[in-house]
Design a protein around this motif. Sequence first.
Motif, short mmCIF file in Angstrom:
data_model
loop_
_atom_site.label_atom_id
_atom_site.label_comp_id
_atom_site.label_asym_id
_atom_site.label_seq_id
_atom_site.Cartn_x
_atom_site.Cartn_y
_atom_site.Cartn_z
N GLU A 1 0.83 -1.21 0.00
CA GLU A 1 0.00 0.00 0.00
C GLU A 1 0.87 1.25 0.00
O GLU A 1 0.58 2.21 -0.71
CB GLU A 1 -0.96 -0.01 1.18
N SER A 2 1.92 1.25 0.80
CA SER A 2 2.83 2.39 0.87
C SER A 2 3.50 2.62 -0.49
O SER A 2 3.59 3.75 -0.97
CB SER A 2 3.88 2.14 1.95
N TYR A 3 3.95 1.56 -1.10
CA TYR A 3 4.58 1.66 -2.41
C TYR A 3 3.59 2.20 -3.44
O TYR A 3 3.92 3.10 -4.21
CB TYR A 3 5.11 0.29 -2.85
N ASP A 4 2.38 1.62 -3.46
CA ASP A 4 1.36 2.06 -4.42
C ASP A 4 0.99 3.52 -4.21
O ASP A 4 0.85 4.27 -5.18
CB ASP A 4 0.11 1.17 -4.33
N ASP A 5 0.86 3.94 -2.95
CA ASP A 5 0.55 5.35 -2.66
C ASP A 5 1.66 6.27 -3.15
O ASP A 5 1.42 7.29 -3.78
CB ASP A 5 0.34 5.56 -1.16
N ALA A 6 2.90 5.89 -2.86
CA ALA A 6 4.04 6.70 -3.27
C ALA A 6 4.15 6.75 -4.80
O ALA A 6 4.46 7.79 -5.37
CB ALA A 6 5.34 6.13 -2.69
N THR A 7 3.86 5.65 -5.44
CA THR A 7 3.92 5.60 -6.91
C THR A 7 2.84 6.49 -7.52
O THR A 7 3.10 7.23 -8.46
CB THR A 7 3.75 4.15 -7.41
N ARG A 8 1.64 6.44 -6.94
CA ARG A 8 0.56 7.29 -7.44
C ARG A 8 0.90 8.77 -7.26
O ARG A 8 0.68 9.58 -8.15
CB ARG A 8 -0.75 6.98 -6.70
N LEU A 9 1.45 9.11 -6.11
CA LEU A 9 1.82 10.52 -5.84
C LEU A 9 2.92 10.95 -6.78
O LEU A 9 2.92 12.07 -7.27
CB LEU A 9 2.24 10.68 -4.39
N GLY A 10 3.88 10.07 -7.03
CA GLY A 10 5.00 10.39 -7.90
C GLY A 10 4.55 10.61 -9.33
O GLY A 10 5.07 11.47 -10.03
N HIS A 11 3.55 9.87 -9.77
CA HIS A 11 3.05 10.01 -11.15
C HIS A 11 2.08 11.17 -11.28
O HIS A 11 1.89 11.69 -12.37
CB HIS A 11 2.37 8.70 -11.59
N ALA A 12 1.46 11.55 -10.16
CA ALA A 12 0.48 12.65 -10.23
C ALA A 12 1.18 13.99 -10.34
O ALA A 12 0.61 14.95 -10.83
CB ALA A 12 -0.41 12.62 -8.99
N GLY A 13 2.41 14.08 -9.87
CA GLY A 13 3.08 15.36 -9.80
C GLY A 13 3.89 15.64 -10.94
O GLY A 13 4.09 16.07 -11.90
#
Length: 128
Positions: A116-128
């Motif tokens: 979950e932490s990885y997926d959240d960080a990946t989503r945030l990284g791609h959103a920015g």
Amino acid sequence: MREPLPADMFDELCPSSLSPIRFGDKWAGLVIRCLEHGPRRFSELRVPLRRVTPKVLTRSLRSLERDGLIKRTVYAQGTPHVEYELTPLGRSLLGVIAVACAWAERHWEELVEARESYDDATRLGHAG
């Protein structure tokens, strides 16, 4: 008559789906577990492995057969059908798979949190 495989054998919350150890392909370890108590037909395997497409399951079964882990037997008499069963080599993996599943069960929360932490960080990284 053999006991049917339970439909929820590999429920999404099953620790075996989080096992980091894979034999062959993503589904191979689950197929091996399905064959633990004896031969099964393709349609029987489809019950607990319902998330696997028939094409992918066929590919996995062929790969396991090629590696000598399962044996495919065609029965032409009566109602023609095919059964899959573990070879002695395939059966030798059952203990290893049990250890991997037990490990995943003990570390279930850590594995889920890490994903979950990885997926959240990946989503945030791609959103920015």
